[in-house]
Every structure is written in structure tokens, then in C-alpha cells.
Design a protein around this motif. Structure first.
Motif, PDB file in Angstrom:
ATOM      1  N   GLU A 127      90.407   5.815 105.499  1.00 52.61           N
ATOM      2  CA  GLU A 127      89.343   4.868 105.160  1.00 52.61           C
ATOM      3  C   GLU A 127      89.924   3.710 104.374  1.00 52.61           C
ATOM      4  O   GLU A 127      90.997   3.810 103.789  1.00 52.61           O
ATOM      5  CB  GLU A 127      88.249   5.548 104.349  1.00 52.61           C
ATOM      6  CG  GLU A 127      88.706   6.093 103.004  1.00 52.61           C
ATOM      7  CD  GLU A 127      87.575   6.759 102.241  1.00 52.61           C
ATOM      8  OE1 GLU A 127      87.425   6.427 101.048  1.00 52.61           O
ATOM      9  OE2 GLU A 127      86.859   7.592 102.826  1.00 52.61           O
ATOM     10  N   SER A 151      85.101   1.701 104.876  1.00 53.14           N
ATOM     11  CA  SER A 151      85.173   1.757 106.336  1.00 53.14           C
ATOM     12  C   SER A 151      86.000   2.962 106.751  1.00 53.14           C
ATOM     13  O   SER A 151      87.148   3.120 106.314  1.00 53.14           O
ATOM     14  CB  SER A 151      85.828   0.486 106.901  1.00 53.14           C
ATOM     15  OG  SER A 151      85.041  -0.658 106.607  1.00 53.14           O
ATOM     16  N   ILE A 152      85.390   3.817 107.561  1.00 49.43           N
ATOM     17  CA  ILE A 152      86.120   4.952 108.100  1.00 49.43           C
ATOM     18  C   ILE A 152      87.117   4.445 109.143  1.00 49.43           C
ATOM     19  O   ILE A 152      86.769   3.631 110.006  1.00 49.43           O
ATOM     20  CB  ILE A 152      85.170   5.975 108.732  1.00 49.43           C
ATOM     21  CG1 ILE A 152      84.152   6.453 107.689  1.00 49.43           C
ATOM     22  CG2 ILE A 152      85.941   7.153 109.297  1.00 49.43           C
ATOM     23  CD1 ILE A 152      84.777   7.155 106.512  1.00 49.43           C
ATOM     24  N   VAL A 153      88.353   4.920 109.055  1.00 51.75           N
ATOM     25  CA  VAL A 153      89.411   4.464 109.950  1.00 51.75           C
ATOM     26  C   VAL A 153      89.888   5.643 110.795  1.00 51.75           C
ATOM     27  O   VAL A 153      90.318   6.669 110.254  1.00 51.75           O
ATOM     28  CB  VAL A 153      90.591   3.869 109.157  1.00 51.75           C
ATOM     29  CG1 VAL A 153      91.737   3.518 110.099  1.00 51.75           C
ATOM     30  CG2 VAL A 153      90.139   2.640 108.378  1.00 51.75           C
ATOM     31  N   ASP A 154      89.792   5.453 112.118  1.00 52.03           N
ATOM     32  CA  ASP A 154      90.374   6.456 113.018  1.00 52.03           C
ATOM     33  C   ASP A 154      91.886   6.256 113.140  1.00 52.03           C
ATOM     34  O   ASP A 154      92.650   7.227 113.123  1.00 52.03           O
ATOM     35  CB  ASP A 154      89.728   6.376 114.399  1.00 52.03           C
ATOM     36  CG  ASP A 154      88.241   6.739 114.357  1.00 52.03           C
ATOM     37  OD1 ASP A 154      87.869   7.574 113.510  1.00 52.03           O
ATOM     38  OD2 ASP A 154      87.477   6.164 115.152  1.00 52.03           O
ATOM     39  N   GLY A 196      87.841   2.063 114.062  1.00 46.43           N
ATOM     40  CA  GLY A 196      86.981   3.019 113.388  1.00 46.43           C
ATOM     41  C   GLY A 196      85.640   3.103 114.100  1.00 46.43           C
ATOM     42  O   GLY A 196      85.407   2.394 115.100  1.00 46.43           O
TER      43      GLY A 196
END
Length: 605
Positions: free
Chosen positions: A467, A496-499, A521
């Protein structure tokens, strides 16, 4: 009365003839010490309260000048029984205010004294037994001084008070005393169990000690002189400051740290050109080490090999002499590097560490090595665990025509947890997730500012399942069409969620060029690029965030937000195109200034 008359007749030559007395004294002292003796002052013999002699201005010397002693006064106690037999036997000598010059760079050349005769005798022979049975005596020094030359250096000892007790050549000998060296009072002791055997190259138990305010040292073991000279035994030393202890003897060393509160002990084996210290324990700068030290010569150069273990290690003391990175104005330091002379010896250090810390940064199960060859140093962390991952690091520095030549490379071997790492490093929760990174750089310069301006190399970073703090791209993009003004606020809050995220970095002459940057994300995708001029400690990134569907794809009509991240490293700011958000708002767009209409010329008549 007859006995008194006989005694008077025996000593009459010494009572009434100073020359005869001095000849008798000189013969005995020369026979014992092997030094030539001469007197330049008056000589006297006294019978009461006990037989004694006194000689003014006496000089002792060998032919080569390796040892010269000039004393203001010599006092000697005379044995009574030999005196009755007509022999003058001085049992104890006191030298008052002697001045000594000792040159270890010269080969002694004197008469064969008692010690020399004992050294020349073959071990386990009647000759050796006879030599060991020779009486020697006691020598005291009061308020003396000495100038000692060794390998071209001069050492000055002042205010010497000492006593040397050596009754017979084969019996134990002890030297005790005190002296001033470079302004510090030191007490010394040397005890030898079998001095005669030691002189013949046989083994003898030896004890030595040196005590002062700056340093304490002791050694106990078995010594041997001659062609196979060696010492094997226990050694221990302690110093409030190892640097000051070395300076006391006129020595310096490029120690990796302040080396304060130092304690050392080991089982030592010392011989010509070699030293092996096994089972050593070293306490220094709050750290504790255990291991082995081996000093030997390799191709004529002294080489120190060290293998140590430490359960907990603070790395901060090792940066004690490191040049400052940043000046008080926040810029890279413009102070020239002061490079120590590392060309005197080579080093090979291996260190196994259970836990290590530098500030708040922590590593564990580390294998650390440091080498020094011909003035060039290399430091490496061959493997280490850190922040749920693992990494390795290597750096080298060497003198060059432009100053310091620097090379470094690092990489994670297992992804580290970026959140705790960046919190410990910067005190801010910037990122979280599994971070992999590589770095290869090199540069040269005579100061930090020049070194940073010369850096070249490459790096890469990749983050997954993490994130980004302080920005909410998903929410901002979702509300951009319906509530654009709120979107401008939403993007600066939350997380922000980060893939997955990655970037490639190239260093060219001190500028880090960032390319192929991407962040993906839930509901968004970001592409970015930019640069970081290292000399200015600044960053400038331009990015565009686009909304994605549940499959992570971007449609042609997907909302997008352009933004920049720029500023000094310690004051980065997120910059948005505010007017772009206002133009999207039906209510706020009319408030923007209208573009001026093009000017039209009046119609002709």
C-alpha cells in the motif's frame, strides 16, 4: 684487637687509595654486567654503620654504544664475609639520578659478563650449572631517565624509580619500578622464574605487567629467547581509550571506531613476525566479540586475519570516523575527505552477528566481512536477515586521482517488508508490502558533494501486496466524474492498496533517471517517470492515474488524474492540476476566468 687490626689491614688499600677502590669496584661491576665502567668523581669507602662504597659521576657503556649509563652517584652495600677474606663484593648497587641511552637498533658489544657467560653455556651441562650459581645482586635506580631508540623512533622515560633483584643467575629475577612516559605515570613489573635458562634459549615462566591511568596490561606464560624466541600464555589488556593508549607510545592506527572502554584477553602464541591469539574476548564501544586473531607476514607485508562472533552488535561506533554526509544547510557535505593511511598492513575480517543495529535499522543472522589490501578497503554483508526478508551488500573504497573511488552493489535475496523498513529508516509510513530491489553504482570524488555528482549505475525496485500511505487513488478516480472537487480532496487522504509496483532507475553523472514506472491496484493503474538530481537532493516525478475495471483493464473513456510528486527529499509534495478538477465541476467551472475572445478589426467603409 687482632681481628680489628687484620680487618684494617685488609681494607686499608680501599680506605686510603681511591684508585684501588675504583679498580676493585669496576672489576666486579664489569664482570657482572659486561659493561665498561669509569668514574669521573671522587670515590670513598665507609665501614660504618655497615661496609659501603660511594662513587660520584660513574659511566657504564658497551663498545658499540648500544647502552650508555651516566649516573651522578653510585652507592654500594658491601658483603662482610668476602671483605674479611680480602675481596670486595658489592651485593647491592643504587644509582642516583642516572641518565641512560639505549639503542635497540645497535648490536651490543661488551665484555663477557655473568649473564653473557650463562647465555653462552650449553643447556644441562656443568658449565651451565656453574654459570647459574654465580651471584649477581640488586640494582636500584632513583630519579633516573632514559632515552630509548627503537626502529628509528625515540622514547623518553622520566622520573624512573626501579629495583632489579637477581640474587643468582639461575634464581628468579624481578624488575619492579615506575616511570613517566609522555606525561603519564606507569608502574611496571617483570618476573622471570629461570633467567639463566631463558638466556640459553630454554623455556621459563615469565610474568609482566604495566599499569597506568590510560592502559593496563599483563601477560603470564612461558617464554623462550634465542633463535626460537617465543611466548605462549595468557595476555590481557584494558584501556579507557585504545586511541589514547596507542598515542601514549607514539603510535596511531586507523581504528574502526572510538575504541573506548576497551578490554581484551586471549591465549597468545607470539614469535618473530607472528602472533596468534586464540579464544579472544574483546569488549569495545559497548560491543562484545569472541574469536581468534592471527598476525603474520605475507609477501613481506603484515597481515591480520580475524574471525569473530557477536550476539549483538551496534554498528554506530564503526561510523565514528566516517566523513559527514550532509552539511548543516542540508546539502551534501562539501568538506574534503580526510582519508587515513591504510597502506601499512592488510586485513581479513570475518564477523558472524546474531543481531545488529544502526540507529533504528536492524538486521540478524548476518555474515559480515571486511578486507584491506594495499590501501583499498572492501566491506560486505554476505548474507543477512532483515524485515522478514534477506539481502546482501558489498562496497569498496580506494584512493584515486580524483579522490575516493567508490563502488557498491546491493540486492534483496528475499523480499523485505517495506513498511517497518521505511519507518525505521525515515520515521514515516510511506510504503508497505513485499519489496525487492537491486542497486549497482560507482563514482569518485574528493568530497561527498563531488561523489554524488559523479555517480553512475542502475537500480530497480518492485513492490507487491502493499500500500501507499497518504494517497487514495481508487476513491479519487471513482468520484472524479460525479464529484470532482471532492476527488481532489480524496486523493490526498487515506491509502492506496497496491497489487504490484515497479520502476527502473539509471544513474548518469549524479542524476537518477526513473523510467518504466507503474503501479497497479484495485480500480486504478498509474504510469510514472521522472528524475532525481542527487546533488540537489531533489525529486521530480510526473504521473497519470487511470481508473481500471475489475479485470484491471483501462477503457478509452476511463477517468484519469495527472499529478506530480516533487520537492526536496525531506519535503516532498503531491501537486495536482487544480483547474482540471474545477473544469470538471458544473458548479465551479463558471468561476474560472473566461478565455479572452480574439480581437476583430472593424469593417472597412
Amino acid at each position: 684487637m687482632a681481628g680489628v687490626a687484620a680487618l684494617a689491614a685488609t681494607i686499608a688499600p680501599w680506605l686510603f687509595s681511591p684508585a684501588a677502590l675504583m679498580d676493585a669496584v669496576a672489576d666486579q661491576l664489569q664482570g657482572s654486567s659486561g659493561l665498561y665502567v669509569a668514574a669521573r668523581g671522587k670515590t670513598s669507602f665507609s665501614l660504618f654503620p655497615r661496609p659501603s662504597i660511594a662513587v660520584d659521576r660513574v659511566a657504564f657503556a658497551d663498545r658499540n654504544g648500544a647502552l650508555v649509563i651516566e649516573t651522578s652517584e653510585l652507592h654500594g652495600d658491601v658483603d662482610v664475609l668476602p671483605l674479611l677474606a680480602g675481596r670486595l663484593k658489592v651485593a647491592a648497587v643504587k644509582l642516583v639520578r642516572p641518565h641512560a641511552r639505549i639503542d635497540f637498533d645497535k648490536t651490543p658489544d661488551g665484555a663477557p659478563g655473568a649473564a653473557a657467560r650463562a647465555a653462552a653455556a650449553k643447556p644441562a651441562t656443568l658449565e651451565a650449572a656453574a654459570a647459574d650459581n654465580v651471584r649477581f645482586g640488586t640494582v636500584s635506580i632513583v630519579d633516573g631517565d632514559a632515552r630509548i631508540s627503537y626502529r628509528g623512533r625515540l622514547y623518553a622515560l622520566e622520573r624512573i624509580d626501579a629495583k632489579f633483584e637477581w640474587r643468582r643467575i639461575g634464581e628468579a629475577a624481578a624488575l619492579t619500578g615506575a616511570f613517566d612516559l609522555n606525561g603519564e605515570r606507569l608502574e611496571a613489573l617483570l618476573w622471570v622464574a629461570r633467567p639463566g635458562a631463558l638466556l640459553r634459549g630454554e623455556e621459563s615462566v615469565v610474568t609482566s605487567r604495566l599499569d597506568g591511568r590510560t592502559i593496563r596490561f599483563e601477560a603470564q606464560g612461558v617464554g623462550q629467547l634465542g633463535a626460537n624466541a617465543r611466548f605462549a600464555g595468557h595476555v590481557a589488556a584494558a584501556a579507557a581509550s585504545a586511541r589514547r593508549a596507542l598515542a601514549l607510545f607514539g603510535e596511531t592506527a586507523p581504528l574502526p571506531g572510538p575504541f573506548s572502554d576497551t578490554q581484551f584477553s586471549a591465549q597468545a602464541t607470539l614469535s618473530a613476525g607472528e602472533a596468534h591469539l586464540k579464544g579472544a574476548r574483546l569488549f569495545v564501544d559497548g560491543n562484545e566479540f569472541r574469536g581468534d586473531f592471527d598476525l603474520h607476514r605475507e609477501d613481506g607485508r603484515p597481515t591480520l586475519a580475524v574471525a569473530l562472533q557477536s550476539e549483538f552488535l551496534s554498528l554506530r561506533p564503526f561510523l565514528y570516523d566516517a566523513p559527514p554526509l550532509v552539511d548543516s544547510d542540508g546539502q551534501w557535505s562539501r568538506r574534503p575527505f580526510e582519508l587515513p593511511d591504510l597502506s601499512g598492513a592488510d586485513l581479513d575480517l570475518r564477523l558472524a552477528v546474531g543481531h545488529a543495529r544502526l540507529g533504528r535499522l536492524k538486521i540478524s543472522d548476518a555474515s559480515i566481512s571486511a578486507t584491506l589490501r594495499d590501501g583499498a578497503a572492501e566491506f560486505s554483508i554476505d548474507q543477512a536477515q532483515a524485515y522478514r526478508g534477506a539481502f546482501k551488500f558489498r562496497a569498496s573504497v580506494a584512493p584515486g586521482p580524483e579522490g575516493l573511488v567508490f563502488r557498491a552493489n546491493a540486492q534483496t535475496t528475499t523480499a523485505v517488508d517495506a513498511g517497518p523498513l521505511l519507518w525505521d529508516a525515515y520515521g514515516k509510513p510511506l510504503l508497505a508490502g513485499a519489496l525487492n530491489a537491486t542497486l549497482v553504482v560507482d563514482g569518485a570524488g574528493d568530497r561527498m558533494s563531488a561523489l554524488m555528482q559523479s555517480l553512475n549505475g542502475r537500480a530497480s525496485v518492485a513492490l507487491v501486496d502493499g500500500e501507499i500511505s497518504g494517497v487514495n487513488l481508487e476513491k479519487a478516480l471513482q468520484r472524479l466524474e460525479k464529484r470532482p472537487l471532492s476527488s481532489a480532496v480524496d486523493i490526498r487522504s487515506g491509502r492506496s492498496i497496491v497489487d504490484a509496483a515497479s520502476a527502473a532507475i539509471k544513474f548518469e553523472n549524479g542524476v537518477a533517471i526513473i523510467s518504466e514506472g507503474s503501479v497497479r491496484g484495485p480500480g486504478f493503474s498509474v504510469a510514472f517517470s521522472g528524475s532525481a538530481p542527487l546533488p540537489e537532493r531533489a525529486l521530480a516525478i510526473s504521473a497519470i492515474a487511470r481508473e481500471t475495471d475489475t479485470a484491471g483493464k483501462i477503457s478509452d473513456s476511463a477517468p484519469s488524474i495527472d499529478f506530480d510528486v516533487a520537492g526536496r527529499w525531506n519535503d516532498l509534495a503531491l501537486k495536482l492540476d487544480t483547474q482540471a478538477f474545477i473544469r470538471r465541476s458544473d458548479a465551479a467551472a463558471p468561476l474560472l476566468p473566461r478565455a479572452a475572445a480574439p480581437h476583430q478589426a472593424p469593417a472597412g467603409r
